[in-house]
Enzyme design. Structure first.
Site, PDB file in Angstrom:
ATOM      1  N   ASP A  64      52.259  78.458   0.293  1.00 17.02           N
ATOM      2  CA  ASP A  64      53.080  77.255   0.407  1.00 17.02           C
ATOM      3  C   ASP A  64      52.327  76.010  -0.049  1.00 17.02           C
ATOM      4  OD1 ASP A  64      52.104  75.606   2.805  1.00 17.02           O
ATOM      5  OD2 ASP A  64      52.323  77.568   3.739  1.00 17.02           O
ATOM      6  N   ARG A  65      53.088  74.986  -0.328  1.00 14.15           N
ATOM      7  CA  ARG A  65      52.571  73.761  -0.929  1.00 14.15           C
ATOM      8  C   ARG A  65      51.416  73.160  -0.124  1.00 14.15           C
ATOM      9  NH1 ARG A  65      56.358  68.366  -1.542  1.00 14.15           N
ATOM     10  NH2 ARG A  65      54.787  66.975  -2.446  1.00 14.15           N
TER      11      ARG A  65
END
Length: 200
Positions: A59-60
């Site tokens: 994830d970011r």
């Protein structure tokens, strides 16, 4: 004679290309895709290689090892949960981890999409790693703990949800190993080619 379209030619070129596997140390706030309509940082800003795609997600807000490949079969072996590829994470969590919290992670945690499989969990000394930009937000009166988790599932944001469920919110998350491939000393934002074992 009917000529092939450029898209068909590209597909054939990828199919005939030698399998390639790349390790990338994904920095914080980078998307694990090559395009973004909102102008956010993506893999394209760091990996100038055509025809490779991320094998799995990161994830970011997480950092660390991301594998990319041009081989669909290898991508599936790495990314699909049914193959049980083990992944190792270092998580800096808020609070002083207690024995019962660690044991809960080891036994499996009930999330809104089901019970996780047992994880291998241990407390780490603070690792000697790169500083995050921007830094995490500390609360001066609350200690933090670094823990290592090894899981073989692929639920969305699984480690963050697991630690939160036992009362240890994750402040920083770094993936350091996927299967036989480890991050090693690869600096953030850099990539390198990896050897593909014969059994893959």
């Amino acid at each position: 004679m009917r000529s092939s379209s450029p898209a068909t030619t590209r597909r054939r070129s990828r199919a005939n290309a030698a399998p390639r596997l790349i390790a990338f140390n994904k920095p914080y706030d980078v998307l694990t895709q090559f395009t973004d309509e909102q102008g956010r940082a993506t893999l394209k800003d760091f990996v100038p290689i055509a025809g490779v795609y991320a094998a799995g997600r990161l994830d970011r807000n997480s950092e660390g090892l991301l594998l990319l490949t041009n081989d669909g079969r290898l991508q599936a072996r790495i990314a699909e949960p049914k193959f049980g590829m083990r992944k190792t994470y270092w998580a800096q969590v808020e609070g002083e981890a207690q024995a019962e919290q660690l044991e809960a992670l080891r036994n499996g945690v009930l999330l809104n999409d089901g019970l996780t499989l047992p994880a291998e969990v241990s407390v780490l000394n603070e690792p000697n790693i790169w500083p995050r930009t921007p830094p995490i937000r500390y609360r001066a009166n609350i200690p933090t703990t670094w823990i290592q988790l090894r899981i073989s599932e692929g639920k969305n944001r699984q480690v963050r949800r697991m630690t939160a469920a036992v009362g240890l919110p994750t402040l920083r998350l770094i993936r350091v190993q996927i299967g036989p491939w480890s991050l090693g000393p690869l600096p953030p934002g850099q990539w390198q080619d990896l050897a593909i074992p014969a059994h893959f």
